[in-house]
Design a protein around this motif. Structure first.
Motif, PDB file in Angstrom:
ATOM      1  N   PHE A   1      10.443 -18.780   2.471  1.00 13.40           N
ATOM      2  CA  PHE A   1       9.087 -18.398   2.882  1.00 13.40           C
ATOM      3  C   PHE A   1       8.465 -17.450   1.861  1.00 13.40           C
ATOM      4  O   PHE A   1       9.147 -16.852   1.024  1.00 13.40           O
ATOM      5  CB  PHE A   1       9.116 -17.721   4.261  1.00 13.40           C
ATOM      6  CG  PHE A   1       9.955 -16.461   4.312  1.00 13.40           C
ATOM      7  CD1 PHE A   1       9.404 -15.221   4.002  1.00 13.40           C
ATOM      8  CD2 PHE A   1      11.290 -16.520   4.666  1.00 13.40           C
ATOM      9  CE1 PHE A   1      10.170 -14.067   4.047  1.00 13.40           C
ATOM     10  CE2 PHE A   1      12.068 -15.369   4.720  1.00 13.40           C
ATOM     11  CZ  PHE A   1      11.502 -14.144   4.406  1.00 13.40           C
ATOM     12  N   GLY A   2       7.153 -17.333   1.943  1.00  2.76           N
ATOM     13  CA  GLY A   2       6.424 -16.388   1.110  1.00  2.76           C
ATOM     14  C   GLY A   2       5.140 -15.971   1.808  1.00  2.76           C
ATOM     15  O   GLY A   2       4.549 -16.752   2.553  1.00  2.76           O
ATOM     16  N   PHE A   3       4.734 -14.741   1.585  1.00  2.00           N
ATOM     17  CA  PHE A   3       3.454 -14.286   2.120  1.00  2.00           C
ATOM     18  C   PHE A   3       2.978 -13.064   1.339  1.00  2.00           C
ATOM     19  O   PHE A   3       3.764 -12.344   0.703  1.00  2.00           O
ATOM     20  CB  PHE A   3       3.532 -13.970   3.623  1.00  2.00           C
ATOM     21  CG  PHE A   3       4.525 -12.898   4.001  1.00  2.00           C
ATOM     22  CD1 PHE A   3       4.177 -11.557   3.995  1.00  2.00           C
ATOM     23  CD2 PHE A   3       5.809 -13.246   4.394  1.00  2.00           C
ATOM     24  CE1 PHE A   3       5.079 -10.583   4.358  1.00  2.00           C
ATOM     25  CE2 PHE A   3       6.726 -12.277   4.760  1.00  2.00           C
ATOM     26  CZ  PHE A   3       6.361 -10.938   4.744  1.00  2.00           C
ATOM     27  N   LEU A   4       1.674 -12.850   1.398  1.00  5.07           N
ATOM     28  CA  LEU A   4       1.037 -11.733   0.715  1.00  5.07           C
ATOM     29  C   LEU A   4       0.739 -10.638   1.732  1.00  5.07           C
ATOM     30  O   LEU A   4       0.209 -10.904   2.817  1.00  5.07           O
ATOM     31  CB  LEU A   4      -0.262 -12.208   0.055  1.00  5.07           C
ATOM     32  CG  LEU A   4      -1.017 -11.214  -0.826  1.00  5.07           C
ATOM     33  CD1 LEU A   4      -0.217 -10.902  -2.086  1.00  5.07           C
ATOM     34  CD2 LEU A   4      -2.382 -11.797  -1.202  1.00  5.07           C
ATOM     35  N   HIS A   5       1.094  -9.397   1.380  1.00  7.21           N
ATOM     36  CA  HIS A   5       0.860  -8.280   2.295  1.00  7.21           C
ATOM     37  C   HIS A   5       0.615  -7.014   1.487  1.00  7.21           C
ATOM     38  O   HIS A   5       1.471  -6.576   0.708  1.00  7.21           O
ATOM     39  CB  HIS A   5       2.071  -8.090   3.221  1.00  7.21           C
ATOM     40  CG  HIS A   5       1.910  -7.016   4.235  1.00  7.21           C
ATOM     41  ND1 HIS A   5       0.915  -7.026   5.196  1.00  7.21           N
ATOM     42  CD2 HIS A   5       2.620  -5.867   4.455  1.00  7.21           C
ATOM     43  CE1 HIS A   5       1.023  -5.957   5.967  1.00  7.21           C
ATOM     44  NE2 HIS A   5       2.043  -5.235   5.532  1.00  7.21           N
ATOM     45  N   LYS A   6      -0.574  -6.447   1.624  1.00  5.57           N
ATOM     46  CA  LYS A   6      -0.938  -5.204   0.950  1.00  5.57           C
ATOM     47  C   LYS A   6      -0.688  -5.275  -0.560  1.00  5.57           C
ATOM     48  O   LYS A   6      -0.056  -4.405  -1.152  1.00  5.57           O
ATOM     49  CB  LYS A   6      -0.187  -4.015   1.562  1.00  5.57           C
ATOM     50  CG  LYS A   6      -0.514  -3.774   3.028  1.00  5.57           C
ATOM     51  CD  LYS A   6       0.220  -2.565   3.571  1.00  5.57           C
ATOM     52  CE  LYS A   6      -0.105  -2.330   5.043  1.00  5.57           C
ATOM     53  NZ  LYS A   6       0.603  -1.167   5.604  1.00  5.57           N
ATOM     54  N   ARG A   7      -1.171  -6.349  -1.166  1.00  2.00           N
ATOM     55  CA  ARG A   7      -1.084  -6.595  -2.615  1.00  2.00           C
ATOM     56  C   ARG A   7       0.357  -6.688  -3.114  1.00  2.00           C
ATOM     57  O   ARG A   7       0.653  -6.432  -4.278  1.00  2.00           O
ATOM     58  CB  ARG A   7      -1.859  -5.537  -3.399  1.00  2.00           C
ATOM     59  CG  ARG A   7      -3.369  -5.542  -3.140  1.00  2.00           C
ATOM     60  CD  ARG A   7      -4.128  -4.784  -4.188  1.00  2.00           C
ATOM     61  NE  ARG A   7      -4.010  -5.380  -5.500  1.00  2.00           N
ATOM     62  CZ  ARG A   7      -4.715  -6.419  -5.962  1.00  2.00           C
ATOM     63  NH1 ARG A   7      -5.607  -6.997  -5.159  1.00  2.00           N
ATOM     64  NH2 ARG A   7      -4.542  -6.875  -7.177  1.00  2.00           N
ATOM     65  N   VAL A   8       1.251  -7.077  -2.222  1.00  2.00           N
ATOM     66  CA  VAL A   8       2.640  -7.368  -2.589  1.00  2.00           C
ATOM     67  C   VAL A   8       2.945  -8.795  -2.162  1.00  2.00           C
ATOM     68  O   VAL A   8       2.658  -9.179  -1.025  1.00  2.00           O
ATOM     69  CB  VAL A   8       3.627  -6.397  -1.920  1.00  2.00           C
ATOM     70  CG1 VAL A   8       5.065  -6.765  -2.286  1.00  2.00           C
ATOM     71  CG2 VAL A   8       3.322  -4.962  -2.330  1.00  2.00           C
ATOM     72  N   LEU A   9       3.517  -9.583  -3.074  1.00  2.16           N
ATOM     73  CA  LEU A   9       3.908 -10.949  -2.759  1.00  2.16           C
ATOM     74  C   LEU A   9       5.392 -10.964  -2.418  1.00  2.16           C
ATOM     75  O   LEU A   9       6.242 -10.689  -3.268  1.00  2.16           O
ATOM     76  CB  LEU A   9       3.627 -11.870  -3.953  1.00  2.16           C
ATOM     77  CG  LEU A   9       3.909 -13.360  -3.738  1.00  2.16           C
ATOM     78  CD1 LEU A   9       3.072 -13.915  -2.590  1.00  2.16           C
ATOM     79  CD2 LEU A   9       3.635 -14.148  -5.027  1.00  2.16           C
TER      80      LEU A   9
END
Length: 224
Positions: free
Chosen positions: A160-168
């Motif tokens: 999985f992958g996701f973007l959160h608070k300018r962190v990948l």
């Protein structure tokens, strides 16, 4: 005869003694300037990682439940794999179900990645995959309501992958040990590379940091 007279006193006064050294420490040096902004609630992410547990009944019924219960105020939790000791547990269903039951009690969304003991080291690969699908497939989505926009891939949707608070954040199915199939491993890693590149392109300019999460260290024999 009498002794010679002493020299007459000098008209010059004796110099004052040197003043004692000061006890004050020198002023601290100014820290070098940094381009990094001050951390704020909008930029800080609190993550918990756990792996290689539970390996025994002591960990199943004592250590791991207590540890999970103490974790608070995190954005999310990731189990990096090895939810049992395959050589001892033989991938019995009870080992999967107990680990899942413990993780379900976490106070934050929890993602689970496979380790070599969870599938690859099982006496039957098919059985290991079946147990994984039954107890850990889309684990975060089944048990929590969260706002992470997750991209998933892999035979079991395990990566999985996701973007959160300018962190990948990237959770990858990369495990240690000897693979049950070198072809499967090579194809899986090739798919991972393609998907990671696609996420880089999709989120270009939107992230400053990349966090790789997986069970194995990215070195030989994982450099394919």
């Amino acid at each position: 005869p009498t002794a010679e007279p002493t020299n007459p006193p000098s008209p010059m006064p004796t110099p004052l003694p040197t003043p004692p050294p000061t006890s004050r420490p020198p002023p601290p040096t100014t820290p070098p300037p940094t381009d990094l902004p001050e951390p704020t609630e909008d930029t800080v992410t609190k993550i918990f990682f756990i792996a290689d547990t539970p390996y025994s009944d002591k960990e199943r019924y004592n250590l791991m439940p207590n540890h999970i219960d103490q974790l608070e105020d995190g954005d999310f939790l990731v189990h990096l794999g090895d939810l049992m000791f395959a050589m001892k547990d033989r991938c019995r269903e009870g080992a999967y179900s107990i680990a899942a039951e413990i993780l379900q009690k976490a106070k934050m969304p929890t993602f689970v990645l496979p380790g070599d003991n969870d599938i690859n080291d099982c006496p039957s690969i098919q059985h290991g995959e079946d147990m994984w699908m039954k107890y850990f497939h889309l684990f975060d989505k089944k048990h929590w309501s969260h706002s992470f926009d997750v991209t998933r891939w892999g035979k079991l949707n395990e990566s999985f992958g996701f973007l959160h608070k300018r962190v990948l954040f990237l959770g990858l199915n990369m495990v240690g040990g000897t693979p049950y199939s070198w072809d499967e491993k090579s194809n899986r890693h090739r798919q991972h590379l393609q998907q990671v590149k696609a996420l880089f392109n999709e989120h270009e300019g939107k992230f400053d940091v990349i966090v790789l999460m997986k069970h194995a260290i990215p070195r030989y024999p994982h450099q394919d």
